[in-house]
Design a protein around this motif. Structure first.
Motif, PDB file in Angstrom:
ATOM      1  N   ASP A   1      -4.679   3.737  -7.985  1.00 41.59           N
ATOM      2  CA  ASP A   1      -6.074   4.172  -7.898  1.00 41.59           C
ATOM      3  C   ASP A   1      -6.133   5.687  -7.895  1.00 41.59           C
ATOM      4  O   ASP A   1      -5.203   6.369  -7.478  1.00 41.59           O
ATOM      5  CB  ASP A   1      -6.729   3.651  -6.616  1.00 41.59           C
ATOM      6  N   ASP A   2      -7.265   6.272  -8.333  1.00 42.16           N
ATOM      7  CA  ASP A   2      -7.432   7.725  -8.394  1.00 42.16           C
ATOM      8  C   ASP A   2      -7.282   8.390  -7.040  1.00 42.16           C
ATOM      9  O   ASP A   2      -6.923   9.549  -6.957  1.00 42.16           O
ATOM     10  CB  ASP A   2      -8.782   8.077  -8.975  1.00 42.16           C
ATOM     11  N   ASP A   3      -7.565   7.672  -5.964  1.00 41.46           N
ATOM     12  CA  ASP A   3      -7.491   8.286  -4.643  1.00 41.46           C
ATOM     13  C   ASP A   3      -6.147   8.084  -3.986  1.00 41.46           C
ATOM     14  O   ASP A   3      -5.958   8.364  -2.817  1.00 41.46           O
ATOM     15  CB  ASP A   3      -8.617   7.771  -3.733  1.00 41.46           C
ATOM     16  N   SER A   4      -5.149   7.593  -4.716  1.00 40.19           N
ATOM     17  CA  SER A   4      -3.819   7.347  -4.144  1.00 40.19           C
ATOM     18  C   SER A   4      -2.853   8.443  -4.511  1.00 40.19           C
ATOM     19  O   SER A   4      -2.992   9.123  -5.454  1.00 40.19           O
ATOM     20  CB  SER A   4      -3.271   6.017  -4.632  1.00 40.19           C
TER      21      SER A   4
ATOM     22  N   SER B   1       0.858  -1.180   0.000  1.00 38.21           N
ATOM     23  CA  SER B   1       0.000   0.000   0.000  1.00 38.21           C
ATOM     24  C   SER B   1       0.896   1.231   0.000  1.00 38.21           C
ATOM     25  O   SER B   1       2.052   1.165   0.394  1.00 38.21           O
ATOM     26  CB  SER B   1      -0.934   0.013   1.221  1.00 38.21           C
ATOM     27  N   GLY B   2       0.349   2.344  -0.470  1.00 44.52           N
ATOM     28  CA  GLY B   2       1.139   3.559  -0.486  1.00 44.52           C
ATOM     29  C   GLY B   2       0.500   4.608  -1.375  1.00 44.52           C
ATOM     30  O   GLY B   2      -0.675   4.498  -1.741  1.00 44.52           O
ATOM     31  N   THR B   3       1.283   5.614  -1.717  1.00 43.05           N
ATOM     32  CA  THR B   3       0.791   6.687  -2.575  1.00 43.05           C
ATOM     33  C   THR B   3       1.791   6.949  -3.696  1.00 43.05           C
ATOM     34  O   THR B   3       2.999   6.742  -3.525  1.00 43.05           O
ATOM     35  CB  THR B   3       0.589   7.998  -1.779  1.00 43.05           C
ATOM     36  N   ALA B   4       1.265   7.382  -4.826  1.00 42.94           N
ATOM     37  CA  ALA B   4       2.095   7.768  -5.969  1.00 42.94           C
ATOM     38  C   ALA B   4       1.401   8.955  -6.628  1.00 42.94           C
ATOM     39  O   ALA B   4       0.779   8.825  -7.676  1.00 42.94           O
ATOM     40  CB  ALA B   4       2.264   6.605  -6.928  1.00 42.94           C
TER      41      ALA B   4
END
Length: 188
Positions: free
Chosen positions: A185-188, A157-160
């Motif tokens: 995902d669009d919310d990441s 899991s994480g953000t980009a």
């Protein structure tokens, strides 16, 4: 005698302004009194370059944004990095909107405007700061080791921010490698 006063319609660009994460999608919106269409430009040195807001790899009339009867305009989910190579790099840039009716007469090539043409048209300009997105990743571990013994899956899991896809790569103690491209995902 009857007298009247003619005033130029006001043009504003509400978004995007301020900080922009390179690669992210933004909504372009604002208001344009007494305009039918607006064109969005980014400034590169001494020229203003039309943004390819419909992402069809062509700079043409299809990139103009229609103004609604309430004087507002909006184009949703525009990736500025893809709309203009100017906004693909970190830095501060000018971004502006121009009333299409005020483009230079006989302009067959409206994909670029000089500073003079931009300023003499009914236009507005703002500053946008393009910056790189953040990348973070978290892996489930057991005793400090990434473990896949339970179901042969590794949870990541994480953000980009500003990215559509990322590559997750693993290198084992003996140099074995594994890599997989995954969607963000669009919310990441």
């Amino acid at each position: 005698d009857t007298s009247f006063e003619v005033e130029e319609g006001e043009l504003t660009l509400d978004s995007p302004t301020g900080d922009y994460t390179i690669g992210s999608e933004v909504d372009i919106n604002g208001s344009a009194q007494s305009a039918d269409e607006v064109a969005i430009y980014a400034r590169d040195n001494n020229e203003w370059e039309l943004l390819d807001v419909n992402d069809d790899d062509a700079l043409d009339e299809n990139d103009f944004i229609s103004v609604d009867s309430d004087d507002s305009f909006e184009e949703e989910d525009v990736n500025l990095r893809e709309a203009s190579n100017i906004l693909a790099f970190e830095g501060n840039y000018g971004i502006g909107a121009v009333d299409v009716a005020d483009l230079p007469d006989g302009a067959e090539n409206f994909d670029t405007l000089s500073n003079s043409d931009f300023s003499s048209a009914s236009s507005t300009r703002e500053t946008i700061t393009a910056q790189s997105g953040d990348l973070t990743a978290n892996f489930a571990t057991v005793n400090g080791q990434i473990a896949d013994e339970v179901d042969d899956d590794i949870d990541v899991s994480g953000t980009a921010t500003g990215q559509d896809n990322v590559v997750v790569a693993f290198v084992g103690q003996r140099g074995d490698t594994y890599a997989q491209e995954i969607s963000v995902d669009d919310d990441s």
